[in-house]
Design an enzyme around this catalytic site. Structure first.
Site, PDB file in Angstrom:
ATOM      1  N   SER A 106      -0.591   6.598  -0.387  1.00  0.00           N
ATOM      2  CA  SER A 106       0.763   6.936   0.047  1.00  0.00           C
ATOM      3  C   SER A 106       1.313   8.010  -0.884  1.00  0.00           C
ATOM      4  CB  SER A 106       1.663   5.701   0.001  1.00  0.00           C
ATOM      5  OG  SER A 106       1.214   4.718   0.898  1.00  0.00           O
ATOM      6  N   GLY A 129       4.460   9.435  -0.521  1.00  0.00           N
ATOM      7  CA  GLY A 129       5.898   9.552  -0.341  1.00  0.00           C
ATOM      8  C   GLY A 129       6.242  10.533   0.769  1.00  0.00           C
ATOM      9  N   ALA A 130       7.201  11.414   0.493  1.00  0.00           N
ATOM     10  CA  ALA A 130       7.632  12.384   1.499  1.00  0.00           C
ATOM     11  C   ALA A 130       6.539  13.384   1.853  1.00  0.00           C
ATOM     12  CB  ALA A 130       8.869  13.121   0.994  1.00  0.00           C
ATOM     13  N   GLY A 158       3.477  12.619   2.724  1.00  0.00           N
ATOM     14  CA  GLY A 158       2.539  12.102   3.708  1.00  0.00           C
ATOM     15  C   GLY A 158       1.561  11.087   3.151  1.00  0.00           C
ATOM     16  N   GLY A 170       5.701   1.447   2.378  1.00  0.00           N
ATOM     17  CA  GLY A 170       4.262   1.437   2.144  1.00  0.00           C
ATOM     18  C   GLY A 170       3.582   0.230   2.760  1.00  0.00           C
ATOM     19  N   ASP A 171       4.292  -0.903   2.776  1.00  0.00           N
ATOM     20  CA  ASP A 171       3.743  -2.112   3.389  1.00  0.00           C
ATOM     21  C   ASP A 171       3.648  -1.949   4.902  1.00  0.00           C
ATOM     22  OD1 ASP A 171       3.977  -3.096   0.767  1.00  0.00           O
ATOM     23  OD2 ASP A 171       6.000  -3.815   1.165  1.00  0.00           O
TER      24      ASP A 171
END
Length: 314
Positions: free
Chosen positions: A222, A224-225, A227, A253-254
């Site tokens: 992951s 974040g912003a 992608g 993220g989950d």
């Protein structure tokens, strides 16, 4: 069926504010109480998408009873392991145009007997012939050694199930030697695992390959912003999903991991599902998990042409 394991679950209290003023009385514009913990969130997102799930978790005290009740209301099967300590309560403060502030409690310390009971509950759930995945998620509570997830990975494979691990630090590194089918670090956790900064997508790709060298079969990172990145033996894929306004990134993220596992747990289609679920989650309040109507799959872009020079964490 997908079984989630959350060794350190929580009740998540979220307050929404226009702006947080430190040292002053703040009045919330909204608040909510959700069942929490990474594996719990994965189970909630999978159930919302129509998948059969069971959640294995230690529960203690009044917070534990309330957590179980909230999950039952969402039609999630709960395999509860009673523990002496109270289940923790975490607090998130979401500012309308500011950063997310989180206060995570440490949670109870599990005894050797409680640890064994938790592992036994996982074994019983994993013994089902229709179990496709185990998802082991979150920090380990006090009393569980970093190798606990590694032992779980080995047991899952002996039983024929695939297993995903979403944790960090020593627990993540210890699990790699057992060969988890997928690990899901975020950008900071990826950098910590390889012991070097990850400032570009190329560096993230190299770090993910390092985790595969250490034993992970797939790495779902992951970013974040920026992608998500999926690295596997079959290839590497990078994807993005636009979000106009972030309401809360608690549990995003989950939700992504749930989308990935629910779509089969491998390849670019599963990555696209992960992106759609994660993007939908950040548009929702608190740690609300998305339902199919919240998803915007047509906005997701996935490519095998990974732009290595792309800067991360801007």
């Amino acid at each position: 069926m997908i079984v989630t394991i959350t060794p350190n679950p929580s009740l998540d209290r979220t307050y929404e504010l226009s702006e947080l003023a430190r040292g002053e009385v703040n009045r919330a514009t909204g608040d909510r109480l959700d069942p929490g913990g990474k594996g719990v969130n994965v189970a909630r997102a999978l159930t919302a998408a129509g998948h059969r799930t069971a959640a294995v978790l230690p529960l203690g005290g009044a917070p534990g009873r309330l957590l179980a009740e909230l999950l039952h209301r969402q039609d999630i099967d709960v395999a509860a392991v009673p523990v002496a300590g109270d289940t923790r309560i975490n607090v998130s403060v979401v500012e309308r145009h500011g950063p997310l502030t989180k206060i995570n409690a440490p949670g109870p310390q599990l005894t050797a007997e409680e640890s064994a009971a938790l592992l036994g509950a996982v074994r019983r759930q994993a013994a089902g012939a229709d179990v496709d995945w185990l998802a082991c998620c979150g920090s380990l509570p006090r009393g569980l050694a970093p190798e606990w997830y590694a032992d779980l990975v080995a047991e899952a494979h002996l039983g024929g199930a695939r297993i995903a691990v979403d944790t960090s630090g020593p627990a993540l590194l210890a699990s790699l030697a057992a060969g988890p089918d997928v690990v899901k670090p975020n950008l900071d956790e990826l950098a910590e695992a390889v012991g070097r900064p990850v400032a570009t997508l190329g560096a993230a790709l190299d770090a993910a390959e390092r985790l595969r060298e250490l034993g992970a079969q797939q790495v779902l990172a992951s970013l974040g912003a920026d992608g998500m990145l999926l690295v596997a033996e079959e290839g590497s894929w990078y994807g993005t999903a636009p979000v106009d306004e972030v309401r809360s990134d608690v549990g995003a993220g989950d939700a992504s991991l749930a989308g990935f596992l629910g779509a089969g747990g491998s390849g670019p289609k599963a990555l696209a599902s992960a992106l759609a679920h994660g993007a939908a989650a950040v548009r929702l309040p608190g740690s609300v998990m998305p339902i199919p109507a919240d998803l915007e799959p047509d906005t997701v872009v996935v490519t095998a042409d990974v732009p290595r020079e792309l800067p991360l964490g801007r």
